[in-house]
Every structure is written in structure tokens, then in C-alpha cells.
Design a protein around this motif. Structure first.
Motif, PDB file in Angstrom:
ATOM      1  N   ALA A  95      17.173 -36.083 -26.051  1.00  0.00           N
ATOM      2  CA  ALA A  95      16.378 -35.045 -25.406  1.00  0.00           C
ATOM      3  C   ALA A  95      14.907 -35.417 -25.572  1.00  0.00           C
ATOM      4  O   ALA A  95      14.567 -36.292 -26.365  1.00  0.00           O
ATOM      5  CB  ALA A  95      16.664 -33.697 -26.057  1.00  0.00           C
ATOM      6  N   PRO A  96      14.007 -34.775 -24.827  1.00  0.00           N
ATOM      7  CA  PRO A  96      12.589 -35.047 -25.047  1.00  0.00           C
ATOM      8  C   PRO A  96      12.208 -34.776 -26.493  1.00  0.00           C
ATOM      9  O   PRO A  96      12.778 -33.910 -27.157  1.00  0.00           O
ATOM     10  CB  PRO A  96      11.902 -34.052 -24.088  1.00  0.00           C
ATOM     11  N   LEU A  97      11.251 -35.540 -26.993  1.00  0.00           N
ATOM     12  CA  LEU A  97      10.819 -35.359 -28.371  1.00  0.00           C
ATOM     13  C   LEU A  97      10.361 -33.927 -28.615  1.00  0.00           C
ATOM     14  O   LEU A  97       9.561 -33.381 -27.857  1.00  0.00           O
ATOM     15  CB  LEU A  97       9.668 -36.308 -28.699  1.00  0.00           C
ATOM     16  N   ALA A  98      10.893 -33.322 -29.659  1.00  0.00           N
ATOM     17  CA  ALA A  98      10.436 -31.984 -30.014  1.00  0.00           C
ATOM     18  C   ALA A  98       8.994 -32.059 -30.494  1.00  0.00           C
ATOM     19  O   ALA A  98       8.676 -32.863 -31.370  1.00  0.00           O
ATOM     20  CB  ALA A  98      11.331 -31.423 -31.118  1.00  0.00           C
ATOM     21  N   PRO A  99       8.077 -31.258 -29.948  1.00  0.00           N
ATOM     22  CA  PRO A  99       6.669 -31.367 -30.335  1.00  0.00           C
ATOM     23  C   PRO A  99       6.452 -31.238 -31.831  1.00  0.00           C
ATOM     24  O   PRO A  99       5.628 -31.931 -32.403  1.00  0.00           O
ATOM     25  CB  PRO A  99       6.019 -30.207 -29.578  1.00  0.00           C
ATOM     26  N   VAL A 100       7.233 -30.377 -32.491  1.00  0.00           N
ATOM     27  CA  VAL A 100       7.045 -30.199 -33.927  1.00  0.00           C
ATOM     28  C   VAL A 100       7.344 -31.484 -34.669  1.00  0.00           C
ATOM     29  O   VAL A 100       6.748 -31.782 -35.692  1.00  0.00           O
ATOM     30  CB  VAL A 100       7.916 -29.040 -34.456  1.00  0.00           C
ATOM     31  N   HIS A 101       8.265 -32.312 -34.122  1.00  0.00           N
ATOM     32  CA  HIS A 101       8.683 -33.505 -34.832  1.00  0.00           C
ATOM     33  C   HIS A 101       7.539 -34.506 -34.955  1.00  0.00           C
ATOM     34  O   HIS A 101       7.260 -35.021 -36.033  1.00  0.00           O
ATOM     35  CB  HIS A 101       9.864 -34.144 -34.110  1.00  0.00           C
ATOM     36  N   VAL A 102       6.906 -34.824 -33.844  1.00  0.00           N
ATOM     37  CA  VAL A 102       5.794 -35.766 -33.887  1.00  0.00           C
ATOM     38  C   VAL A 102       4.519 -35.063 -34.317  1.00  0.00           C
ATOM     39  O   VAL A 102       3.792 -35.527 -35.196  1.00  0.00           O
ATOM     40  CB  VAL A 102       5.603 -36.437 -32.511  1.00  0.00           C
ATOM     41  N   GLY A 103       4.254 -33.905 -33.714  1.00  0.00           N
ATOM     42  CA  GLY A 103       2.979 -33.240 -33.959  1.00  0.00           C
ATOM     43  C   GLY A 103       2.783 -32.812 -35.389  1.00  0.00           C
ATOM     44  O   GLY A 103       1.709 -32.983 -35.959  1.00  0.00           O
ATOM     45  N   LEU A 104       3.813 -32.270 -36.010  1.00  0.00           N
ATOM     46  CA  LEU A 104       3.694 -31.762 -37.366  1.00  0.00           C
ATOM     47  C   LEU A 104       3.263 -32.854 -38.334  1.00  0.00           C
ATOM     48  O   LEU A 104       2.437 -32.625 -39.218  1.00  0.00           O
ATOM     49  CB  LEU A 104       5.042 -31.178 -37.816  1.00  0.00           C
ATOM     50  N   ILE A 105       3.783 -34.049 -38.146  1.00  0.00           N
ATOM     51  CA  ILE A 105       3.492 -35.145 -39.062  1.00  0.00           C
ATOM     52  C   ILE A 105       2.208 -35.862 -38.669  1.00  0.00           C
ATOM     53  O   ILE A 105       1.263 -35.971 -39.452  1.00  0.00           O
ATOM     54  CB  ILE A 105       4.665 -36.146 -39.091  1.00  0.00           C
TER      55      ILE A 105
END
Length: 516
Positions: free
Chosen positions: A7-17
Motif C-alpha cells: 500500500a502507499p507508505l503510511a505518512p506516520v511511518h516515514v514522517g514520524l522518524i
């Protein structure tokens, strides 16, 4: 086996880190002498998301000049830290432990992003067991006999000095805490070189250590590659000890670089661990658990039991149960809650797994499931098909070489003596498993296997069990009391007639833990 389409990358996954580390400037800096500092050079490395094969962020890399600065900081801090009270070191470790647990989700997201672990596995295993190493290092300070007496001789255990710690990409936080925790507990100062392939969790760990209030110079982090930063640490004359977890090849290079300065070298290296299924074993329990253990962390564990050694008369039953177990895995997007197994961690490892699967087929091993290529429906990402071979014998490449991916081989035996011979028939000796209902027999077989750990009937993991290898799996031990002692020197003081020398042993572990 089922697959979970990306699925498209969950924003929290990349953004949070990434956004957190960018905002704090961590991606551009090293942690040296209590400060986040710019490296001496301009080299950078891309962190690749294994599920997409796309870069998500760049990090700054250090060089030999940065190693010199970090080692000097650690050397300067050692004089004070090494004679600090064990109580104060325990309190610091307690704060580090608390902060890891408070930031567990942040660490889990980082580990999943940087090396592809299924997010559920990162949450349930990668982070909690990493925190355990810090807790155990703290608790082991309670009552440890840094000073003992023997026939008029005082025996003093002292911190060895400045330690260079080199950690791998497959269990990035877990391997850091397994080294940093006992090193700090012992009174050593450290320079950590995490893998440049999975550096994000290491940067977050440095933040934790800083926020816990560690004195400047006691903990230092220099990101970088092995040929430059790892080699500089290994050869550095002011580093007293190197501890490396990695491939056997990397361990040999580190030992060679360290030899000129006669420093202590602890190595936790490769493995090809056996899982001996005894004739009386309950196959319905022993085989599925063995398949799960071999494929834990997508097979990227040095102690994974990737050789299942089974009675020949029960081979077909084992094959059937093993196939059923593998078909229950869900391979796919590590962010999906249904995923049990994500991709392998990087392109080099993906290529290695594919080459070894092809080698097994060429050697005549019989595929029970899996095979070359990606699982159906997954056209990008470093995804491998969970693969089980049977009709394997010990001379095959797939039975001798560490693959470090989701590949299990089944080897048949005719009697228990032959099973033990097969179990010992590799250059490795890191971990082993034995399954059987007659515990006396299982224990006798376990005693004959040449490896640093043996697990009987899948016991729970213990952070107190010393971990390390025989043969080319390395030397030295991590975890538990033995892991603490790895960072200590022994001094004998003769002519010492009384017990008045103060001990640095923690006198009240309960008090220290309550304060932490």
C-alpha cells in the motif's frame, strides 16, 4: 503462504522518524563528547526502505578523523566514569531503560523503515528484547563482586577501558543495547559504530542516552562504513577492546586490524544452527515451532536454526507439517497488520538469498515450498519466498553456508549418533536446538553439540543466558553476568591483608531501581 500487496507508505511511518531526526539535525551529525557535531568529511549514505527499494533519507558518515576525536573524548571520560559508583551507573541505565520503553513506538517505526521488519514484529520483539539488555545490565550491578579475596590476595575486577562497539543491521537496536548496556555497567566508555544500512534506531538511541543524562564522552556514536570507521576503531591504539557482531568475514578483518595493538576482541559472528528432532519428538509441536524459529526476522538471525535434522522414517511427515507451517506466513508490506514477514533488509542480502536458493536447486535439493524470485503479487521490494528444501545432505552448499534469509533445509538421519554428527558438521557453533519428550536423552544430545547455546524444546528467550560461539562463530560472550564480565579486567593485589578496600558493588539494588 499469503502475500500482502504493498500500500502507499503510511505518512506516520516515514514522517514520524525522518522529520523528527531532521528537525533535531541528527541526520547530519555524529554524537561525540556529549554534543551533536558535524563530521569532518562530506560523505553520506542513503537509507533504503527495503519494501520499496527507494531511498527515504541520507545520513552523514564519519571518517578516521572523527574516530580520533570520539576516542579522545572516551579516553578523557574514562578516568572519571570508571571509578564512578555502581549505584550511579545503575541509575543511569535505569533511566535509559525507561526512555526506550517510553519511545518504543518510535523505535519500532524506525526499525521497520530501515531494515524491513514487520511493524508488529518490531513492536512485539525487536524493541522489547532490546530494552531487556539494558535492564539486565542494570540489575547485574546489584551485588556484583567487583572486589573479592582469596588466600590473602585481593582480586579486583576493573573496567577494561575505551571500547569500540560495531553492530549489524539485522537486529539494530537489540545488538546496540547488548553491548552498550554491559559496557557502561562495567565502567567502560564507548564509541559505537552502528551499521550504516540501519542507522536510524541508533540515532534515536543516542538521543535516549543523552536525555538520560550521560556524562560527556562516556557514550559516543560515529556513523560510518566498515572499511573506514570500523577499521579505524579496530586499529586505534587508544581503544582497549573491540566488540563486533557481524559476518565471520568481518570478524576476521576486525581481528586482523586489532592484532597490532593487542587489544581484546570479542566476536559474535555467523552461524548455521541445527535443530535436532529426536525420534520421540511430538512433530505437531516440534516442526511448526522449528519453521517459525528458522524464519524469525525473515531468517536474518545468526543463531536461526536453519538446519532441521530429522529421523529418516518420519521425513515425509516432517515435510508435510513444515509445508503447512510455511503456508501460514503472510509476506508483504511491513506496515500491514496482517504481515508476519516483511522483506529482507537490503539488496545485497536479497541477491545472496536468491543465489543460495539457486545453488540448492542446482545441487539437487528438493523444494518443499518457495524457490527463487519474489512472492506472487510483489513486484518490487526485497521480498523473498519462504523456502524449504528437503533431500539435503551435509556436503551441500545450502547445508554449510549461512544464507541469512528465509531458507530452511531438512536433513534426514538414521540414528542419534548420526544426528549429532550432522549437527556438528559445520565450521559454526553459535546456537542449536534439540526436541524430544525424553528429557534425559535430549539433555545428553544437547551436551554433545558444539555450540555456545542449546535450546531444548523451545524454551523462552532469556537475557541472562550467555550468548556466543564456538569455532568460527566467534569468541567471548554477551548477555547476563558473562556479558558484563567481558568488559572487565582482573587485577590481583598481593600483600593486601584486610578487606578495607571499598567495593564498587551496588549495595541496594532496590533503592537504585526505585530512584531510576
Amino acid at each position: 503462504m499469503t502475500t500482502q500487496l504493498p500500500a502507499p507508505l503510511a505518512p506516520v511511518h516515514v514522517g514520524l522518524i525522518v522529520e523528527r531526526l531532521k528537525a533535531e539535525g541528527r541526520l547530519d551529525r555524529l554524537f561525540i563528547d556529549g554534543e551533536w557535531v558535524l563530521p569532518a568529511g562530506q560523505s553520506r549514505a542513503s537509507v533504503i526502505d527495503p519494501s520499496t527499494e527507494e531511498p527515504v533519507v541520507d545520513i552523514a558518515l564519519g571518517n578516521a578523523q572523527d574516530v580520533d576525536v570520539a576516542v579522545a573524548a572516551a579516553r578523557g571520560a574514562f578516568a572519571t566514569w570508571s571509578v564512578s559508583s555502581a549505584e550511579s551507573r545503575a541509575l543511569l541505565l535505569g533511566r535509559i531503560h525507561t526512555l526506550i520503553l517510553e519511545r518504543a513506538e518510535l523505535f519500532a517505526q524506525a526499525i521497520s523503515l530501515e531494515m524491513g521488519a514487520a511493524l508488529g514484529f518490531a513492536r512485539s520483539t525487536q524493541v522489547p528484547v532490546a530494552a531487556e539488555h539494558i535492564r539486565v545490565a542494570r540489575d547485574n550491578l546489584a551485588g556484583y563482586p567487583f572486589l573479592t579475596h582469596r588466600e590473602g590476595v585481593a582480586i579486583l575486577r576493573e573496567a577494561i577501558g575505551v571500547c569500540g562497539l560495531i553492530t549489524p543491521w539485522n537486529w539494530p537496536l537489540y545488538q546496540i543495547t547488548a553491548k552498550v548496556g554491559p559496557a557502561l555497567a562495567a565502567g567502560c566508555t564507548v564509541v559505537l559504530k552502528p551499521s550504516e544500512l540501519s542507522p536510524l534506531s541508533a540515532l534515536l538511541f543516542a538521543e535516549v542516552v543523552q536525555d538520560a543524562g550521560i556524562p560527556p564522552g562516556v557514550f559516543n556514536l560515529v556513523s560510518g562504513n566498515g572499511p573506514e570507521v570500523g577499521a579505524a576503531l579496530s586499529a586505534h591504539p587508544d581503544v582497549d577492546m573491540i566488540s563486533i557482531t557481524g559476518s565471520t568475514r568481518a570478524g576476521v578483518l576486525v581481528a586482523q586490524a586489532a592484532a597490532a595493538t593487542v587489544k581484546r576482541v570479542a566476536q559474535e559472528l555467523g552461524g548455521k544452527s541445527p535443530n535436532v528432532i529426536l525420534p520421540d519428538a511430538d512433530l505437531a509441536r516440534a516442526v511448526p515451532a522449528g519453521v517459525a524459529a528458522a524464519f524469525r526476522n525473515v531468517g536474518q538471525s545468526c543463531s536461526a536454526p536453519t538446519r532441521m535434522i530429522v529421523p529418516r522414517e518420519r521425513l515425509q511427515e516432517v515435510e508435510r507439517i513444515a509445508l503447512e507451517a510455511a503456508l501460514n506466513f503472510a509476506v508483504g508490506d511491513p506496515r500491514s497488520p496482517q504481515t508476519t514477514h516483511g522483506p529482507v533488509a537490503n539488496r545485497a542480502q536479497f541477491n545472496r538469498v536468491q543465489e543460495m536458493i539457486a545453488a540448492g536447486i542446482a545441487e539437487g535439493a528438493r523444494l518443499i515450498c518457495g524457490g527463487p524470485g519474489r512472492p506472487e503479487g510483489l513486484e518490487r521490494g526485497f521480498y523473498c519466498r519462504p523456502t524449504i528444501f528437503s533431500s539435503v545432505h551435509s556436503q551441500m552448499q545450502v547445508a554449510q553456508e549461512e544464507i541469512f534469509g528465509p531458507v530452511l533445509v531438512i536433513i534426514a538421519y538414521d540414528n542419534v549418533d548420526e544426528a549429532v554428527e550432522i549437527a556438528n558438521d559445520t565450521v559454526y557453533g553459535l546456537g542449536a536446538h534439540v526436541q524430544g519428550q525424553d528429557l534425559a536423552v535430549a539433555r545428553a544430545v544437547a551436551a554433545r553439540i558444539r555450540s555456545g547455546q542449546v535450546h531444548i524444546n523451545y524454551p523462552a528467550w532469556s537475557p541472562h543466558a550467555p550468548f556466543g560461539g564456538y569455532k568460527r562463530s566467534g569468541n567471548g560472550r554477551e548477555y547476563g553476568i558473562e556479558g558484563l564480565e567481558e568488559y572487565l579486567e582482573t587485577k590481583a593485589i598481593l600483600g593486601f591483608q584486610d578487606a578495607s578496600m571499598p567495593s564498587t558493588t551496588v549495595k541496594s539494588s532496590r533503592n537504585a531501581q526505585e530512584q531510576s
